[in-house]
Write an enzyme that holds these catalytic residues in place. Structure first.
Site, PDB file in Angstrom:
ATOM      1  N   HIS A 199     -10.662 -32.990  -7.002  1.00 12.40           N
ATOM      2  CA  HIS A 199     -11.527 -33.773  -7.894  1.00 12.40           C
ATOM      3  C   HIS A 199     -12.970 -33.269  -7.965  1.00 12.40           C
ATOM      4  O   HIS A 199     -13.769 -33.788  -8.743  1.00 12.40           O
ATOM      5  CB  HIS A 199     -11.534 -35.255  -7.511  1.00 12.40           C
ATOM      6  CG  HIS A 199     -12.326 -35.542  -6.283  1.00 12.40           C
ATOM      7  ND1 HIS A 199     -11.757 -35.555  -5.037  1.00 12.40           N
ATOM      8  CD2 HIS A 199     -13.638 -35.795  -6.099  1.00 12.40           C
ATOM      9  CE1 HIS A 199     -12.692 -35.806  -4.148  1.00 12.40           C
ATOM     10  NE2 HIS A 199     -13.844 -35.952  -4.761  1.00 12.40           N
TER      11      HIS A 199
HETATM   12  C1  UD1 Z   1     -17.312 -39.360  -6.728  1.00 11.95           C
HETATM   13  C2  UD1 Z   1     -18.360 -38.754  -5.801  1.00 11.95           C
HETATM   14  C3  UD1 Z   1     -17.702 -37.878  -4.765  1.00 11.95           C
HETATM   15  C4  UD1 Z   1     -16.528 -38.579  -4.098  1.00 11.95           C
HETATM   16  C5  UD1 Z   1     -15.561 -39.062  -5.173  1.00 11.95           C
HETATM   17  C6  UD1 Z   1     -14.342 -39.760  -4.611  1.00 11.95           C
HETATM   18  C7  UD1 Z   1     -20.585 -38.403  -6.831  1.00 11.95           C
HETATM   19  C8  UD1 Z   1     -21.525 -37.387  -7.355  1.00 11.95           C
HETATM   20  N1  UD1 Z   1     -19.329 -37.959  -6.523  1.00 11.95           N
HETATM   21  O1  UD1 Z   1     -16.810 -38.324  -7.554  1.00 11.95           O
HETATM   22  O2  UD1 Z   1     -18.672 -37.513  -3.802  1.00 11.95           O
HETATM   23  O3  UD1 Z   1     -15.860 -37.685  -3.218  1.00 11.95           O
HETATM   24  O4  UD1 Z   1     -16.270 -39.958  -6.016  1.00 11.95           O
HETATM   25  O5  UD1 Z   1     -13.396 -40.065  -5.607  1.00 11.95           O
HETATM   26  O6  UD1 Z   1     -20.939 -39.555  -6.689  1.00 11.95           O
HETATM   27  N2  UD1 Z   1     -13.371 -42.155 -13.535  1.00 11.95           N
HETATM   28  C9  UD1 Z   1     -12.349 -42.976 -13.973  1.00 11.95           C
HETATM   29  N3  UD1 Z   1     -12.129 -44.127 -13.300  1.00 11.95           N
HETATM   30  C10 UD1 Z   1     -12.869 -44.519 -12.244  1.00 11.95           C
HETATM   31  C11 UD1 Z   1     -13.931 -43.681 -11.821  1.00 11.95           C
HETATM   32  C12 UD1 Z   1     -14.158 -42.499 -12.469  1.00 11.95           C
HETATM   33  O7  UD1 Z   1     -11.648 -42.683 -14.915  1.00 11.95           O
HETATM   34  O8  UD1 Z   1     -12.599 -45.583 -11.679  1.00 11.95           O
HETATM   35  C13 UD1 Z   1     -13.612 -40.880 -14.250  1.00 11.95           C
HETATM   36  C14 UD1 Z   1     -14.725 -40.980 -15.252  1.00 11.95           C
HETATM   37  O9  UD1 Z   1     -14.360 -40.325 -16.401  1.00 11.95           O
HETATM   38  C15 UD1 Z   1     -15.875 -40.222 -14.613  1.00 11.95           C
HETATM   39  C16 UD1 Z   1     -15.170 -39.244 -13.706  1.00 11.95           C
HETATM   40  O10 UD1 Z   1     -13.944 -39.886 -13.316  1.00 11.95           O
HETATM   41  O11 UD1 Z   1     -16.682 -39.612 -15.558  1.00 11.95           O
HETATM   42  C17 UD1 Z   1     -15.969 -38.912 -12.506  1.00 11.95           C
HETATM   43  O12 UD1 Z   1     -16.328 -40.092 -11.812  1.00 11.95           O
HETATM   44  P1  UD1 Z   1     -17.668 -40.141 -10.925  1.00 11.95           P
HETATM   45  O13 UD1 Z   1     -17.861 -41.494 -10.442  1.00 11.95           O
HETATM   46  O14 UD1 Z   1     -18.770 -39.477 -11.657  1.00 11.95           O
HETATM   47  O15 UD1 Z   1     -17.402 -39.176  -9.724  1.00 11.95           O
HETATM   48  P2  UD1 Z   1     -16.107 -38.717  -8.934  1.00 11.95           P
HETATM   49  O16 UD1 Z   1     -15.604 -37.466  -9.513  1.00 11.95           O
HETATM   50  O17 UD1 Z   1     -15.128 -39.803  -8.736  1.00 11.95           O
END
Ligand code: UD1
Length: 350
Positions: A199
């Site tokens: 991820h």
């Molecule tokens: C975040 C953390 C990372 C952690 C990871 C665990 C940061 C910079 N990164 O990354 O350190 O290891 O979480 O999972 O804070 N999304 C969904 N559903 C959700 C949440 C996210 O669809 O419930 C999608 C969204 O499109 C979003 C993307 O995932 O844009 C990324 O989510 P984001 O919260 O930015 O960071 P993670 O990649 O989850």
């Protein structure tokens, strides 16, 4: 003492479960969920399974660019701090929720405590590394999981308020592994499959990297169980990458299922920090799909190897990793980190 704890992303729910319980034995706790993770499988299922109290404030910030997401959290957390007037703000790990919580508190002169302080990958291109460094530098209490973390802080001139507590993920794992095994519905032969998670932005947001990783999974000699983060699922579809026949893509897994699968895997292939460490604790070999790691102890003891997003290296290491000799020690603590953290907070005089 009134402690305001800020969580928002999946790994923080796992870390806050044991800490929140210990903190509530001694202190009043107000729990804030930023809403960084909002899907049921990334959030609510962890609260239910781990018995985490319902959040007192849900900020519902959702997804967005780093600036938008962190900025929304900063404004909303500041407002909650104004209402609740806590004595201390407790943050976890390295996500945007961590930095927003720490910064909001520091700016209004509320002491900050950081669980999982001092970790460094020394790669400032990782958003998590920026979050780690900045959070540590505005924290008053720094709870380090390892001796390496204490040394990393000292090298940056941070020595006041630093405590080596051990890792709270050991607490969570020790408590939950028996339950995970009891409830497990895993129908795969032990050591008869690989487990994979991907991820990190550096792997998911670069089509060549994601293609190279999926190409490696296709060449492995056993089935690959691949619980895919929503970010990864979206990118696979966007780049038109179809998983090979031996790759079983699933939804993100709840904590218990993940622990059960991990403990039975021949090896795990991952770019997650938490999974590298869980693999070490469970004595499962790990192949890390990154060029660096904050958990250097796992490399030193021979349980982990860094392979980046290079197809040939991934395949070669995954297939040989199960046979290498390894040492094991309690370098991540004894499972009592959360108790120590609650006790240190109780003694803290701002
Ligand atoms: C975040 C953390 C990372 C952690 C990871 C665990 C940061 C910079 N990164 O990354 O350190 O290891 O979480 O999972 O804070 N999304 C969904 N559903 C959700 C949440 C996210 O669809 O419930 C999608 C969204 O499109 C979003 C993307 O995932 O844009 C990324 O989510 P984001 O919260 O930015 O960071 P993670 O990649 O989850």
């Amino acid at each position: 003492m009134k402690v305001l704890s800020v969580v928002g992303a999946r790994p923080q729910f796992v870390k806050c479960a044991p800490v929140s319980r210990e903190v509530r034995e001694v202190h009043e706790e107000v729990l804030v969920h930023t809403g960084q993770h909002y899907d049921y499988l990334l959030s609510e299922v962890f609260f239910n399974d781990l018995g985490i109290p319902a959040p007192d404030h849900h900020l519902e910030v959702g997804s967005g660019s780093h600036g938008v997401q962190t900025g929304r959290m900063l404004a909303a957390i500041e407002e909650v701090i104004g209402k609740e007037e806590p004595d201390l703000v407790l943050v976890y790990g390295d996500t945007n929720s961590t930095l927003a919580g720490a910064l909001a508190a520091a700016k209004v002169h509320v002491p900050v405590a950081h669980v999982e302080a001092g970790l460094r990958s020394f790669d400032r291109r990782m958003p998590e590394e920026v979050n780690r460094v900045l959070t540590d530098h505005c924290s008053d209490l720094l709870f380090c999981p390892t001796a390496t973390a204490v040394r990393n802080l000292a090298a940056e001139g941070v020595t006041a308020g630093v405590h080596l507590t051990g890792d709270v993920m050991v607490d969570a794992l020790r408590e939950n592994l028996p339950l995970a095994k009891e409830r497990s519905t895993v129908d795969l032969p032990p050591k008869g499959y690989y487990l994979a998670t991907v991820h990190r932005a550096s792997n998911t947001d670069d089509p060549a990297a994601l293609r190279a990783i999926m190409g490696a999974f296709a060449r492995l000699d056993l089935p690959v169980v691949f619980p895919a983060h929503p970010r990864t699922q979206k990118k696979l579809a966007e780049y038109g990458i179809a998983p090979a026949a031996n790759v079983r893509v699933t939804e993100p897994l709840p904590y218990f299922d993940m622990l059960a699968l991990l403990s039975g895997a021949r090896a795990v292939l991952t770019d997650s920090g938490g999974v590298q460490k869980e693999a070490y604790i469970l004595e499962v070999p790990c192949v890390t799909l990154r060029e660096n790691t904050e958990w250097v102890e796992t490399l030193e003891d021979g349980w982990n190897v860094l392979v980046g997003a290079d197809t040939n290296r991934i395949v070669a290491e995954a297939e040989k990793v199960a046979g290498s000799p390894r040492r094991h020690s309690a370098r991540f603590g004894d499972g009592h980190a959360a108790e120590r953290i609650a006790a240190i907070i109780a003694e803290y005089q701002p």
